[in-house]
Write a protein that holds these residues in place. Structure first.
Motif, mmCIF file in Angstrom:
data_model
loop_
_atom_site.group_PDB
_atom_site.id
_atom_site.type_symbol
_atom_site.label_atom_id
_atom_site.label_comp_id
_atom_site.label_asym_id
_atom_site.label_seq_id
_atom_site.Cartn_x
_atom_site.Cartn_y
_atom_site.Cartn_z
ATOM 1 N N VAL A 1 -0.278 65.644 21.134
ATOM 2 C CA VAL A 1 0.877 65.549 22.024
ATOM 3 C C VAL A 1 1.590 66.898 22.073
ATOM 4 N N ILE A 2 1.848 67.396 23.276
ATOM 5 C CA ILE A 2 2.622 68.622 23.451
ATOM 6 C C ILE A 2 3.703 68.353 24.498
ATOM 7 N N ARG A 3 4.805 69.055 24.380
ATOM 8 C CA ARG A 3 5.928 68.846 25.276
ATOM 9 C C ARG A 3 5.904 69.834 26.439
ATOM 10 N N LYS A 4 6.327 69.354 27.580
ATOM 11 C CA LYS A 4 6.480 70.230 28.745
ATOM 12 C C LYS A 4 7.864 70.856 28.728
ATOM 13 N N PRO A 5 8.047 72.080 29.245
ATOM 14 C CA PRO A 5 6.944 72.983 29.632
ATOM 15 C C PRO A 5 6.306 73.626 28.402
ATOM 16 N N TRP A 6 5.027 73.899 28.438
ATOM 17 C CA TRP A 6 4.340 74.508 27.316
ATOM 18 C C TRP A 6 3.904 75.923 27.684
ATOM 19 N N ASN A 7 3.693 76.724 26.665
ATOM 20 C CA ASN A 7 3.157 78.062 26.906
ATOM 21 C C ASN A 7 1.657 78.053 26.638
ATOM 22 N N ASP A 8 1.004 79.143 27.034
ATOM 23 C CA ASP A 8 -0.455 79.208 26.906
ATOM 24 C C ASP A 8 -0.912 79.084 25.459
ATOM 25 N N GLU A 9 -0.178 79.687 24.536
ATOM 26 C CA GLU A 9 -0.564 79.647 23.124
ATOM 27 C C GLU A 9 -0.498 78.222 22.579
ATOM 28 N N GLU A 10 0.541 77.495 22.948
ATOM 29 C CA GLU A 10 0.697 76.114 22.486
ATOM 30 C C GLU A 10 -0.412 75.231 23.055
ATOM 31 N N LEU A 11 -0.734 75.434 24.319
ATOM 32 C CA LEU A 11 -1.781 74.645 24.958
ATOM 33 C C LEU A 11 -3.135 74.927 24.321
ATOM 34 N N THR A 12 -3.424 76.215 24.076
ATOM 35 C CA THR A 12 -4.695 76.587 23.448
ATOM 36 C C THR A 12 -4.815 75.982 22.053
ATOM 37 N N ASP A 13 -3.705 76.013 21.311
ATOM 38 C CA ASP A 13 -3.704 75.452 19.964
ATOM 39 C C ASP A 13 -3.935 73.942 20.000
ATOM 40 N N ALA A 14 -3.316 73.250 20.960
ATOM 41 C CA ALA A 14 -3.485 71.806 21.083
ATOM 42 C C ALA A 14 -4.933 71.450 21.417
ATOM 43 N N ILE A 15 -5.537 72.208 22.312
ATOM 44 C CA ILE A 15 -6.931 71.957 22.688
ATOM 45 C C ILE A 15 -7.853 72.196 21.493
ATOM 46 N N SER A 16 -7.594 73.264 20.748
ATOM 47 C CA SER A 16 -8.412 73.567 19.571
ATOM 48 C C SER A 16 -8.314 72.457 18.534
ATOM 49 N N ARG A 17 -7.084 71.952 18.287
ATOM 50 C CA ARG A 17 -6.900 70.876 17.320
ATOM 51 C C ARG A 17 -7.603 69.602 17.784
ATOM 52 N N ALA A 18 -7.531 69.315 19.075
ATOM 53 C CA ALA A 18 -8.199 68.125 19.609
ATOM 54 C C ALA A 18 -9.713 68.225 19.434
ATOM 55 N N ALA A 19 -10.247 69.424 19.665
ATOM 56 C CA ALA A 19 -11.687 69.629 19.510
ATOM 57 C C ALA A 19 -12.117 69.455 18.060
ATOM 58 N N ARG A 20 -11.306 69.983 17.123
ATOM 59 C CA ARG A 20 -11.638 69.846 15.700
ATOM 60 C C ARG A 20 -11.596 68.388 15.264
ATOM 61 N N LEU A 21 -10.589 67.644 15.723
ATOM 62 C CA LEU A 21 -10.479 66.231 15.370
ATOM 63 C C LEU A 21 -11.643 65.425 15.935
#
Length: 206
Positions: A3-23
Motif C-alpha cells: 500500500v502506498i499513498r497518493k501522491p507518490w514519488n518515483d522512488e516510493e513507487l519503485t520501492d513498493a514494486i520491488s517489495r511486491a516482487a520480493r514477496l
C-alpha cells in the motif's frame, strides 16, 4: 499487497514494486508442488555403502521411472555429510548400515546437515519401534529393503518429498505473516534467541 499513498514519488513507487516482487517470489518458493507434480522427486543423495544394494536401488528407481534430476551416491555417513555441506537435495536415501552410522544418532546428524531434504531411512529390519524413532528424529519415512518394489519405492519417495514440502510450508506460515511476508513475533524471538546464543558462544557483545 503493498500500500502506498497518493501522491507518490518515483522512488516510493519503485520501492513498493520491488517489495511486491520480493514477496511474490517468497510466496511462490514456499508453496507446495502444483497438482499433478506431487510425484516429482528431483535430486537424490543415496548414502549406501554396499554396491549390490546401491545397484538394486538404482534398478528399482529406473524400473519405476521415478522423475529424478540427478542421483549422487555416498559410501559412508561422513561422505554423505560432506556432500551435504556443498550440495542440496530434494531427498536423501540413508542406509542405517552405512559405515560410521553408529545407530539412530546418525539420523539426527543427517537431518541437521540437510533439514530441507526429505530423509528416507533404509533398513534390512522391519522394526516398528525403530521406524517410529526414525521419524521422531527427523526422517520422513522408514523403508524396509526386503521385498521393496519399484512402485513402492516411487510412492515412498514422492510422499516423503511432499511431506517435507508441506512441513516447510507450515513452518513458513507459523513464522511469517501470510499477507505481508514479514517475520512475525515467533520468528523474531527465535532469531533473537539465536543471536544471543551466537554472542554467548563467540563471547562477543550482542
Amino acid at each position: 499487497v503493498c500500500v502506498i499513498r497518493k501522491p507518490w514519488n518515483d522512488e516510493e513507487l519503485t520501492d513498493a514494486i520491488s517489495r511486491a516482487a520480493r514477496l511474490s517470489e517468497a510466496r511462490r518458493a514456499s508453496r507446495t508442488a502444483p497438482y499433478g507434480e506431487a510425484d516429482v522427486v528431483g535430486s537424490v543423495l543415496m548414502v549406501e555403502p554396499r554396491d549390490i544394494h546401491a545397484a538394486q536401488l538404482s534398478n528399482l528407481i529406473e524400473q519405476a521411472n521415478v522423475p529424478l534430476s540427478s542421483v549422487t551416491r555416498a559410501r559412508s555417513l561422513e561422505a554423505g555429510l560432506e556432500i551435504l555441506t556443498r550440495e542440496s537435495f530434494n531427498a536423501v536415501l540413508f542406509d542405517l548400515a552405512a559405515p560410521g552410522a553408529g545407530g539412530l544418532s546418525a539420523i539426527e546428524r543427517m537431518h541437521r546437515a540437510s533439514p530441507e531434504s526429505a530423509l528416507l531411512v533404509l533398513s534390512e529390519m522391519r522394526d516398528h519401534r525403530l521406524s517410529l524413532e526414525s521419524v521422531r528424529l527427523g526422517a520422513q519415512d522408514f523403508v524396509p529393503q526386503d521385498d521393496l518394489t519399484p512402485s513402492d519405492l516411487h510412492a515412498r519417495m514422492a510422499f516423503a518429498v511432499e511431506r517435507k514440502r508441506l512441513e516447510q510450508r507450515l513452518t513458513y506460515l507459523a513464522r511469517f505473516d501470510h499477507l505481508t511476508g514479514l517475520a512475525n513475533r515467533t520468528a523474531f524471538h527465535d532469531r533473537l534467541a539465536h543471536a544471543f546464543a551466537r554472542a554467548h558462544r563467540d563471547k562477543s557483545q550482542f
